[in-house]
Motif scaffolding. Sequence first.
Motif, PDB file in Angstrom:
ATOM      1  N   GLU A  67      -0.108  -9.670  -6.084  1.00  0.00           N
ATOM      2  CA  GLU A  67      -1.126  -9.140  -5.172  1.00  0.00           C
ATOM      3  C   GLU A  67      -1.446  -7.682  -5.498  1.00  0.00           C
ATOM      4  N   TYR A 123       0.827  -1.215   0.000  1.00  0.00           N
ATOM      5  CA  TYR A 123       0.000   0.000   0.000  1.00  0.00           C
ATOM      6  C   TYR A 123       0.860   1.263   0.000  1.00  0.00           C
ATOM      7  N   ASP A 181      -8.759  -4.484  -9.494  1.00  0.00           N
ATOM      8  CA  ASP A 181     -10.095  -4.618  -8.907  1.00  0.00           C
ATOM      9  C   ASP A 181     -10.592  -3.298  -8.316  1.00  0.00           C
ATOM     10  N   ASP A 182      -9.706  -2.602  -7.601  1.00  0.00           N
ATOM     11  CA  ASP A 182     -10.112  -1.389  -6.894  1.00  0.00           C
ATOM     12  C   ASP A 182     -10.408  -0.224  -7.832  1.00  0.00           C
ATOM     13  N   ARG A 191      -5.052  -6.334  -6.975  1.00  0.00           N
ATOM     14  CA  ARG A 191      -5.833  -5.414  -6.141  1.00  0.00           C
ATOM     15  C   ARG A 191      -6.096  -4.098  -6.859  1.00  0.00           C
TER      16      ARG A 191
END
Length: 226
Positions: A141, A20, A148-149, A145
């Motif tokens: 990962e 992140y 998708d986000d 992510r």
Amino acid sequence: MSFYEDLKAQCPDDWSSYVYHPFVQGMGEGTLPEEAFKHYLIQDYLFLINFGRAYALAVFKSDNLDDMRQAAATMNALLNDEMQLHISYCAEWGIEKEVLEGVKEASANLAYTRYVMERGLSGDILDLLVALAPCVMGYAEIGSRLADDHVADMENNPYRPWIEMYASSEYQQAAAGAYGQLERVAMSRLGEDYQNSGRWKDLCNTFSTATRLEAGFWEMGITGAM
């Protein structure tokens, strides 16, 4: 849970700071400064070369033919597929091959790639695979992510090709292969009660250190550090 997931569970803050990181979030939102991404791309060219060397070492360190083939396949994909894709992608950002070949390695690049090689040279195949895992599986990962986000606002995102590459079925499959190899080797070396083995603490330290060094690579892109 699995060996890999248990490694992640031992360093949740480090892992979160990596996957992140503001560099990653900026790619997903399309707000990352272009110069930061270009600096990352140039250094990533050198990074991929050194990861090719690491997988060559993995072939040598492997215990059996199946693991040798897995490592050799990854090395081949890095050197003959991903490298060419990376050169072409850099050209789209106005970065010519001559620039890639003439640049010096940034300190964050040296720190991570040489750490991986040190773990592989001084340890066994499991030490090496654990050091490699944050990159190989972490990128899978992150790509999945971000795809998708940000699926609703991806059309005008300049980093869409990068995200789609690491979210692609091809890369996800390659990461799954690396994951399977890590699990097999861990079970072979340590058994199912691996957390009570004498090596668990050291392997967790290797994984968390590699994860922090990965986050440092993103930070290098943002700051432009050499």
